[in-house]
Write a protein that holds these residues in place. Structure first.
Motif, PDB file in Angstrom:
ATOM      1  N   ILE C 234      -6.995  -7.037  15.370  1.00 16.41           N
ATOM      2  CA  ILE C 234      -6.350  -6.641  13.252  1.00 16.41           C
ATOM      3  C   ILE C 234      -6.291  -7.559  12.840  1.00 16.41           C
ATOM      4  N   ASP C 235      -6.631  -6.670  11.585  1.00 16.62           N
ATOM      5  CA  ASP C 235      -6.544  -7.010  10.247  1.00 16.62           C
ATOM      6  C   ASP C 235      -6.898  -6.036   9.625  1.00 16.62           C
ATOM      7  N   HIS C 236      -6.279  -6.735   8.222  1.00 12.37           N
ATOM      8  CA  HIS C 236      -6.425  -5.615   7.032  1.00 12.37           C
ATOM      9  C   HIS C 236      -6.661  -6.399   6.371  1.00 12.37           C
ATOM     10  N   ARG C 237      -6.837  -4.888   4.547  1.00 10.32           N
ATOM     11  CA  ARG C 237      -7.843  -5.336   3.536  1.00 10.32           C
ATOM     12  C   ARG C 237      -7.117  -4.796   2.375  1.00 10.32           C
ATOM     13  N   ILE C 238      -7.520  -5.435   1.308  1.00 10.86           N
ATOM     14  CA  ILE C 238      -7.066  -4.858   0.068  1.00 10.86           C
ATOM     15  C   ILE C 238      -8.232  -4.133  -0.523  1.00 10.86           C
ATOM     16  N   GLU C 239      -8.327  -3.743  -1.406  1.00 13.20           N
ATOM     17  CA  GLU C 239      -9.166  -3.111  -2.681  1.00 13.20           C
ATOM     18  C   GLU C 239      -8.515  -2.775  -4.435  1.00 13.20           C
ATOM     19  N   THR C 249     -14.634   8.229  -2.650  1.00 10.35           N
ATOM     20  CA  THR C 249     -14.864   9.193  -1.268  1.00 10.35           C
ATOM     21  C   THR C 249     -15.002   8.362  -0.056  1.00 10.35           C
ATOM     22  N   ASP C 250     -15.002   7.254   0.166  1.00 13.92           N
ATOM     23  CA  ASP C 250     -15.278   5.930   1.077  1.00 13.92           C
ATOM     24  C   ASP C 250     -13.995   5.125   1.587  1.00 13.92           C
ATOM     25  N   SER C 251     -13.670   4.150   2.354  1.00 13.92           N
ATOM     26  CA  SER C 251     -12.593   3.132   1.976  1.00 13.92           C
ATOM     27  C   SER C 251     -13.444   1.888   2.232  1.00 13.92           C
ATOM     28  N   VAL C 252     -13.753   1.708   2.049  1.00 17.69           N
ATOM     29  CA  VAL C 252     -14.696  -0.023   1.486  1.00 17.69           C
ATOM     30  C   VAL C 252     -13.703  -1.264   2.549  1.00 17.69           C
ATOM     31  N   SER C 253     -12.297  -0.713   2.390  1.00 19.04           N
ATOM     32  CA  SER C 253     -11.239  -2.036   3.265  1.00 19.04           C
ATOM     33  C   SER C 253     -11.205  -1.432   4.052  1.00 19.04           C
ATOM     34  N   THR C 254     -11.044  -0.518   4.520  1.00 20.06           N
ATOM     35  CA  THR C 254     -10.691   0.514   6.296  1.00 20.06           C
ATOM     36  C   THR C 254     -12.238  -0.177   7.263  1.00 20.06           C
ATOM     37  N   ARG C 255     -13.371  -0.726   6.233  1.00 22.75           N
ATOM     38  CA  ARG C 255     -14.516  -0.922   7.053  1.00 22.75           C
ATOM     39  C   ARG C 255     -14.305  -2.238   7.156  1.00 22.75           C
ATOM     40  N   LEU C 256     -14.682  -2.804   6.366  1.00 25.28           N
ATOM     41  CA  LEU C 256     -13.823  -3.967   6.353  1.00 25.28           C
ATOM     42  C   LEU C 256     -13.147  -4.402   7.363  1.00 25.28           C
ATOM     43  N   GLU C 259     -14.769  -3.652  10.795  1.00 23.44           N
ATOM     44  CA  GLU C 259     -15.409  -4.585  11.458  1.00 23.44           C
ATOM     45  C   GLU C 259     -13.962  -5.841  12.077  1.00 23.44           C
ATOM     46  N   GLY C 260     -13.574  -6.194  11.296  1.00 22.19           N
ATOM     47  CA  GLY C 260     -12.676  -8.233  11.602  1.00 22.19           C
ATOM     48  C   GLY C 260     -11.796  -7.170  12.578  1.00 22.19           C
ATOM     49  N   ALA C 261     -11.666  -6.430  13.271  1.00 23.45           N
ATOM     50  CA  ALA C 261     -10.348  -6.152  13.775  1.00 23.45           C
ATOM     51  C   ALA C 261     -11.364  -5.766  15.367  1.00 23.45           C
ATOM     52  N   GLY C 262     -12.905  -5.337  15.304  1.00 21.05           N
ATOM     53  CA  GLY C 262     -13.216  -5.082  16.179  1.00 21.05           C
ATOM     54  C   GLY C 262     -13.698  -4.085  17.120  1.00 21.05           C
ATOM     55  N   VAL C 263     -13.566  -3.064  16.106  1.00 20.59           N
ATOM     56  CA  VAL C 263     -13.591  -1.552  16.376  1.00 20.59           C
ATOM     57  C   VAL C 263     -14.631  -1.437  17.199  1.00 20.59           C
ATOM     58  N   ALA C 287     -14.870   5.957   7.685  1.00 14.38           N
ATOM     59  CA  ALA C 287     -15.289   4.462   7.890  1.00 14.38           C
ATOM     60  C   ALA C 287     -15.278   3.380   8.982  1.00 14.38           C
ATOM     61  N   LEU C 288     -13.955   4.339   9.884  1.00 13.45           N
ATOM     62  CA  LEU C 288     -13.882   3.416  11.075  1.00 13.45           C
ATOM     63  C   LEU C 288     -15.198   3.626  12.129  1.00 13.45           C
TER      64      LEU C 288
END
Lengths: 387, 148, 352, 171
Positions: C234-239, C249-256, C259-263, C287-288
């Protein structure tokens, strides 16, 4: 077992009626930057930000973490927003600590604020809802009858509240950040001040302040590398109970007693008056000092006022257990931050970094916050030693 | 348990907040009052309008103000066929991201247009100043399409 | 890191107007469902409670305080609250369990959005000097984002319509959905524009409702003897709040967060994404890093019913239910907050 | 356009949001009775305590309160405050008394105005009774009761407050 965590940086703003020189972001940022500077760190050193404040209606900004992301250097990082009413500053610190104590992060920033000058807390708390009796008389109106009941039960002399009001303002005069600076305050002046919500007088009530408080909390390894002494977190506890239920003990809420028992157990405290060196306790109306002295186990039931009258809680009278050496909520009250200020001031004491309001030789201190109808409690104990 | 009547009542949560702006927001709003638009230079050199107080990438406080044009280009837009009561126009209009000349980062504001077909990405627009400018974001009473 | 088990989840039906039903009355039935699932009586039987809500949905300060009245919090309980979607309450609860201060936690989120004009209410979460005073509503901001996608050729109106069609069809199997139906992308495209380039069907409805979940240590789950799934990441990010400085057109915080959650550490059978607008589902899926093998929003997602402050929690719950039912082995749940996906939380849930 | 005016340092930002509030089911049933001049409490099926005004649940047990109990319009002062400042959105002139009152038959207090009394003589344990508005003005609101006023009954000892039956306190 929770991982060890410590406060390694503390930052506050000057508390005042209106910080007309800064935006909301500017206010929050100032405390955060001060905390980073105190810890000798920069924005890149922070893994996550935990933000707390009381209702969004005070500033009219919904979920302000969204707008405050950039001011708090949080782009690309985790950001969590806590809201537990008046106890929020304390709960926020506890949630921030859990980021470290769980082993999930190594260093986090936590900030709590209120810019009350943007609105009027009385307004936000009194906004009428349809179908309700429009008798909401603000926080004082809610707590005054409970204080009256305390006085009835304890037979406390009428000037106990006056004494606390004077004591905390004299403490506040030692703290350059305190909102009220009243080194000349007298019992007579408090007694003659306007009776707002009988038995609460104007000078027995907290002011309305703008302000923010921030802390950097780090894991054991990083805390030991910091430039200043860390304040080790020795116990954290929160308790909640409903606002109204049949048979509720309002004068000395069970949630407060349970919360204190929990945090004392973690910190190895059996006699809080003896084992603790000082306490920063959320006292927004002066009578809450004797009430909380009993609720928190510093005095037997019905006898908290005796400690107050004996000067036990006064720095100026050389008391054995100074309460609110910073001046407390009675000297500064940016609502959402007030709880965190209590937690941070407790940490300053055990770091030996409290300036003119330092309690000499303080090694173990309690930080306390409460909110709602005295139903949400958050407490921590911090120490100069790890255990 | 007896059935409950449904009791409804309208209410308004209304209050005027008194905000202090701080130097950066204050500088922008002061500019608007003078019918000037000012941006700020971010750490990577980009000019941001309206000016941000803190850089999103470095978290540093920003302070280098840059005057920009009140004319620019539509980067994105959305057509509001049925304006809401709170919206700045009671006639159909477009919300837009507008990159002003001299700025690198687009700002969100609204564009006056008679018809959806009048606007597209790349349309040139110019700020229409309110009759009385007071130092508020609505001193720009929307942007107008500029003939090409 | 201590493994976390999900043992119970329930969501109320998403309805357009909950009528004579206050917060407490909305929460209690949902809580009693999750209590039943693990065989406990009330919040006294868990170690920690955390909720998510927003005062402004119904326009009353301290709305969350009423939630405590639904818990049976006498004697007092360990309890906290985030003024965020309850998915973040899950995050806070996991930290509590990891630090050893709780073995189990009850999480709930609730929102009665129908009393106000939600897109306008949410405009007041924008910066209070430049954007909030313009009353830029959330649908309009999402429309600006969709236009950028269309202009840059990152999707077509048909792609968006297909998201809607799939949501409505999937929702036919979801008894809690507010909007369900056998409609095709053509049907969606035949509709007129609502807030161009968005059609009404591209936007989630306004819903009232609540959801609740119980999580715990694996030992506790085994003690309760109920089927469970594991939260393995589980991970969460704000931008940045500045829409102009984000690539919308992208979601950088979702990508981060992913990555943190190990998708990417395994295949993803199912994904429940909190995409209040059709084009955002496409941004999020990219993004996922999801591919054809992933069933996206089998519940219909929030386009079929959006319980503000609980939808993120419900996404985790939906994935949990599909794993314990054996429908999926590994899934991803996503929650969002703020305009145009500013803040994103990603959870990986796996078969125990 | 250059002028000598002071730079902007503050702005007024009006925020107005409109809501359509709906009372909960428990409160709605209570208000429907109040409209008829009847105070009803709701009893918790678990702890059997009677709540007024009911909010939908017994807050202690976290279960719905369904059984309705008709209460007296006599009450006991649990505590009170004399308010000397005007309250925003509240038209009442200070000083006025806001009391926590427990209606006979209920186990929890509600707040209401006290009037027709000597402020200095109001005390914990005092007996009071509702003074209703004229029937034609009754609405779905507790202010159908204009205020409570002291009655000539002996004070209730502190440990009995909140525990009186609906038949009241021996006169």
């Amino acid at each position: 077992m929770a991982n060890l965590a410590a406060v390694v940086g503390i930052g506050q703003t000057k508390y005042t009626t209106k910080r007309g020189d800064v935006s909301i972001a500017g206010l929050v940022r100032e405390a955060a930057q001060n905390a980073l500077d105190d810890a000798g760190l920069n924005w890149n050193d922070i893994d996550a930000v935990i933000l707390g404040k009381a209702p969004d209606m005070f500033e009219g900004v919904i979920m302000p973490e969204i707008y405050l992301t950039d001011a708090l250097g949080c782009n690309g990082k985790p950001m969590l927003r806590v809201h537990t009413a008046g106890s929020v500053g304390g709960s926020t610190a506890i949630v921030a600590a859990s980021h470290i104590q769980s082993g999930t992060f190594r260093r986090v920033l936590t900030v709590a604020f209120e810019k009350q000058s943007e609105s009027n807390a009385m307004w936000a708390l009194s906004s009428p809802q349809p179908f309700s009796t429009h008798l909401n008389a603000g926080a004082g109106g809610y707590f005054a009858p409970i204080i009256r009941e305390y006085i009835r039960r304890s037979n406390a002399p009428r000037d106990v509240g006056i004494k606390v009001a004077v004591k905390d303002r004299l403490h506040g005069a030692r703290n350059p950040l305190a909102h009220l600076q009243r080194p000349d305050i007298t019992m007579k002046e408090v007694e003659e001040s306007f009776m707002l919500w009988d038995p609460i007088r104007f000078l027995e009530s907290c002011p309305s302040s703008d302000g923010a408080c921030a802390m950097v909390i780090a894991c054991e390894e990083l805390a030991e590398q910091g430039p200043k002494a860390p304040a080790w977190i020795r116990g954290v506890a929160m308790r909640s109970e409903p606002t109204m239920y049949a048979g509720r003990e309002e004068v000395s809420p069970q949630a407060g007693k349970d919360c204190a028992a929990d945090v004392y157990k973690q910190a190895g405290i059996s006699d809080p008056r003896k084992d603790l060196d000082c306490a920063e306790v959320y006292v927004p109306f002066s009578w809450y000092e004797p009430m909380w002295l009993e609720n928190l186990g510093f005095a037997p039931e019905g006898e908290g006022w005796k400690l107050t009258m004996d000067g036990a809680t006064s720095l100026d009278e050389g008391g054995d257990i100074p309460w609110n050496p910073s001046g407390g909520v009675l000297s500064s009250n940016p609502i959402g931050a007030s709880g965190m200020i209590r937690f941070a001031e407790a940490a300053r004491q055990v770091r030996g970094d409290a300036g003119d309001h330092q309690v000499e030789g303080a090694r173990l201190a309690l930080g306390h916050a409460y909110g709602g109808g005295a139903q949400f409690f958050a407490m921590w104990v911090v120490g100069a030693e790890k255990a | 348990m007896p059935e409950s009547e449904i009791l409804n009542q309208a209410f308004e949560l209304g209050y005027t907040y008194t905000r202090s702006t701080g130097p950066v927001v204050g500088r922008f709003l002061t500019g608007l009052r003078d019918q000037q638009i000012v941006g700020i230079r971010a750490s990577d050199g980009r000019v941001v309008v309206p000016p941000m107080e803190y850089d999103p990438d470095t978290a540093e406080a920003l302070s280098e103000f840059v005057d920009v044009s009140d004319e620019g280009e539509v980067v994105s837009w959305a057509w509001v066929k049925h304006p809401r009561e709170a919206h700045p126009s009671s006639q159909p209009f477009a919300w837009a991201m507008i990159r002003l000349d001299g700025a690198d980062v687009p700002m969100v504001h609204w564009v006056r247009a008679k018809d959806e077909s009048d606007i597209r990405c790349g349309s040139r627009v110019r700020a229409r100043w309110a009759d009385e400018t007071v130092g508020f974001i609505t001193d720009i009473a929307g942007f107008e399409l500029v003939g090409e | 890191m201590k493994q976390i088990a999900i043992v119970a989840f329930h969501q109320s039906r998403a309805v357009a107007d909950a009528g004579a039903c206050n917060e407490v009355e909305m929460i209690m039935p949902v809580l009693s469902e999750v209590y039943q699932q693990v065989g406990i009586n009330n919040a006294q039987d868990v170690d920690f409670v955390c909720s998510g809500s927003c005062d402004y949905l119904q326009g009353a300060a301290f709305a969350f305080v009423a939630g405590v009245d639904a818990l049976g919090a006498v004697p007092p309980i360990k309890e906290s609250h985030v003024e965020m979607d309850a998915a973040w309450a899950v995050y806070e609860s996991i930290l509590k369990i990891r630090m050893g201060h709780a073995d189990s936690a009850l999480i709930y989120g609730f929102g009665k959005s129908s009393p106000g004009e939600l897109p306008i209410v949410l405009s007041q979460q924008l910066d209070p000097y430049y954007l909030a005073p313009q009353w830029v509503d959330t649908i309009s901001l999402a429309a600006l984002q969709a236009r950028l996608m269309l202009e840059q050729g990152k999707l077509t109106e048909r792609d968006m319509a297909e998201v809607v069609s799939r949501s409505r069809r999937n929702a036919l199997n979801n008894p809690n959905a507010q909007l369900a139906g056998d409609i095709s992308a053509e049907d969606v495209l035949a509709d007129e524009m609502y807030l161009s380039p968005l059609r009404k069907a591209d936007c989630c409805p306004v819903s009232d409702g609540a959801s609740a979940m119980i999580i715990c240590t694996v030992e506790k789950a085994q003690q309760w003897g109920v089927p469970f799934a594991l939260i393995t990441g589980i991970d969460h990010r704000i931008e940045t709040h500045n829409l102009g400085m984000r690539d919308l057109t992208d979601s950088v915080s979702t990508r981060l967060a992913a990555e943190g959650a190990g998708v990417a550490d395994g295949s993803v059978d199912v994904a429940e994404l909190y995409a209040p607008f059709s084009h955002q589902e496409i941004i999020l899926a990219r993004a996922l890093g999801l591919d054809e093998g992933t069933s996206v929003n089998p519940s219909g997602g929030v386009l079929a019913g959006n319980l503000m402050m609980a939808s993120g929690l419900s996404r985790i719950g939906e994935v949990f239910q599909r794993i314990v039912s054996g429908e999926a082995q590994r899934g991803v749940a996503h929650a969002t907050s703020g305009p145009c996906l500013q803040h994103n939380l990603v959870t990986v849930v796996e078969k125990a | 356009m250059s002028d000598q005016r002071e730079p902007i340092t503050g702005i007024d930002v009006p925020i107005s949001l409109k809501y359509n509030f709906t009372a909960g089911a428990g409160p709605a049933r209570f208000l429907s009775q109040v409209r008829k001049g009847v105070l009803t409490g709701q009893r918790c099926p678990r702890c059997e305590q009677v709540y007024i005004p009911p909010r939908g649940s017994c807050a202690a047990c976290g279960v719905p309160t369904e059984e309705e109990v008709v209460l007296a319009d006599k009450a006991t002062v649990q505590s009170f405050t004399i308010v000397s400042i005007p309250i925003p959105t509240n038209p009442i002139e200070p000083p006025y008394i806001i009391a926590n009152l427990v209606a006979d038959g209920a186990n929890i207090s509600f707040i209401h105005l006290m009037s027709d009394c000597v402020n200095e003589e109001v005390r914990i344990g005092q007996r009071v009774q509702a003074v209703w508005k004229p029937e034609e003005e009754w609405d779905y609101a507790m202010d159908n009761i204009r205020y409570f006023t002291p009655i000539d009954e002996p004070d209730v000892p502190a440990d009995k407050i909140g525990k009186l039956p609906v038949s009241g306190w021996g006169a």
